[in-house]
Design an enzyme around this catalytic site. Structure first.
Site, PDB file in Angstrom:
ATOM      1  CD  GLU A   1       0.112  -5.997   5.532  1.00  0.00           C
ATOM      2  OE1 GLU A   1      -0.635  -6.015   4.556  1.00  0.00           O
ATOM      3  OE2 GLU A   1       0.798  -7.000   5.888  1.00  0.00           O
TER       4      GLU A   1
ATOM      5  CB  ALA B   1      -0.905   0.001   1.229  1.00  0.00           C
TER       6      ALA B   1
ATOM      7  CD  GLU C   1      -4.177  -7.398   2.584  1.00  0.00           C
ATOM      8  OE1 GLU C   1      -4.789  -7.614   3.651  1.00  0.00           O
ATOM      9  OE2 GLU C   1      -3.813  -6.260   2.218  1.00  0.00           O
TER      10      GLU C   1
ATOM     11  N   GLY D   1      -0.540  -5.096   0.661  1.00  0.00           N
ATOM     12  CA  GLY D   1      -1.707  -5.054  -0.207  1.00  0.00           C
ATOM     13  C   GLY D   1      -1.490  -5.807  -1.507  1.00  0.00           C
TER      14      GLY D   1
END
Length: 253
Positions: free
Chosen positions: A138, A71, A118, A115
């Site tokens: 994270e 991210a 994911e 991200g």
């Protein structure tokens, strides 16, 4: 749609007929998922859902050095809890990819972290280059996966491996990712694109309705109990008997 995007490129037919290649192209940030990239990727997938595309290959553009490096931490740093709740309203880009009616192949050509990992999990089939690195780091930033990683990852690799990756923030190589079931295959330069293209072409040659229904049924396996899943499968199976593709396929066989 993609022609109007700055961070997403899309072509149809380069790999095989009815196959769309969607490339994430934010090289200055190694394809980090900022608001613009998320919005443009959503727009492209919405357009694909209304097209005659049968298979999507999602990857990082050449020269970006990554699938998705994570991210955009600058955006995360600026948000408070209320702003993050607003940003987390669904459907997010992860649900958009997951809910795409066509099969989505992740062509993992580089780092897929946070991200990016994911996003990989939201795809249907994952093919990795041998140099790819994958993980959910994270926890090293004092946060946790927030794009579905705590839910999809255990379903792919089991609770133990998911706990290890999420709670340590460890980044693993493609070979280990294959060993634990996070990716389906790993390939070198010589065979990477050849294999992605073969899988995409094989899927795209099938009935588009059968592809959509089969994908729905398999995804249902992790989202309902066995009895409900079998009923769901039987209903989708019966519906295919109303299609001309069923008759053509059986006659050809």
């Amino acid at each position: 749609t993609a022609a109007d995007c700055e961070t997403v490129e899309a072509t149809v037919g380069d790999r095989a007929d009815h196959v769309a290649t969607v490339e994430l192209n934010r090289p200055d940030a190694r394809n980090a998922l900022n608001g613009q990239l998320r919005a443009e990727l959503t727009e492209v997938f919405d357009a694909i859902a209304d097209s005659d595309v049968r298979v999507v290959v999602l990857t990082g553009a050449e020269g970006t050095g990554a699938f998705v490096a994570g991210a955009d931490v600058t955006e995360l740093r600026e948000r408070d809890a209320l702003q993050q709740r607003e940003a987390s309203k669904r459907p997010r880009v992860y649900e958009v990819v997951d809910d795409c009616p066509m099969p989505v192949i992740a062509r993992i050509n580089g780092h897929a972290l946070g991200g990016g990992c994911e996003l990989v999990q939201a795809c249907d089939v994952r093919i990795a280059h041998e140099d790819a690195k994958i993980g959910q780091p994270e926890i090293n930033l004092g946060i946790m996966p927030g794009g579905g990683g705590t839910q999809r990852l255990p379903r792919l690799v089991g609770e133990g491996h998911a706990m290890r990756l999420i709670l340590t923030g460890e980044v693993i190589d493609a070979s280990e990712a294959a060993d634990i079931g996070l990716v389906e295959e790993v390939h070198d330069d010589e065979t990477f694109d050849e294999r992605v293209d073969d899988i995409a072409a094989s899927m795209a040659a099938k009935s588009p309705v059968a592809l959509e229904f089969a994908k729905k049924a398999v995804k249902g396996a992790s989202r309902m109990d066995l009895e409900d899943g079998i009923e769901y499968e039987a209903e989708l199976f019966a519906q295919l008997f109303a299609t001309e593709d069923k008759n053509e396929g059986i006659d050809a066989f």
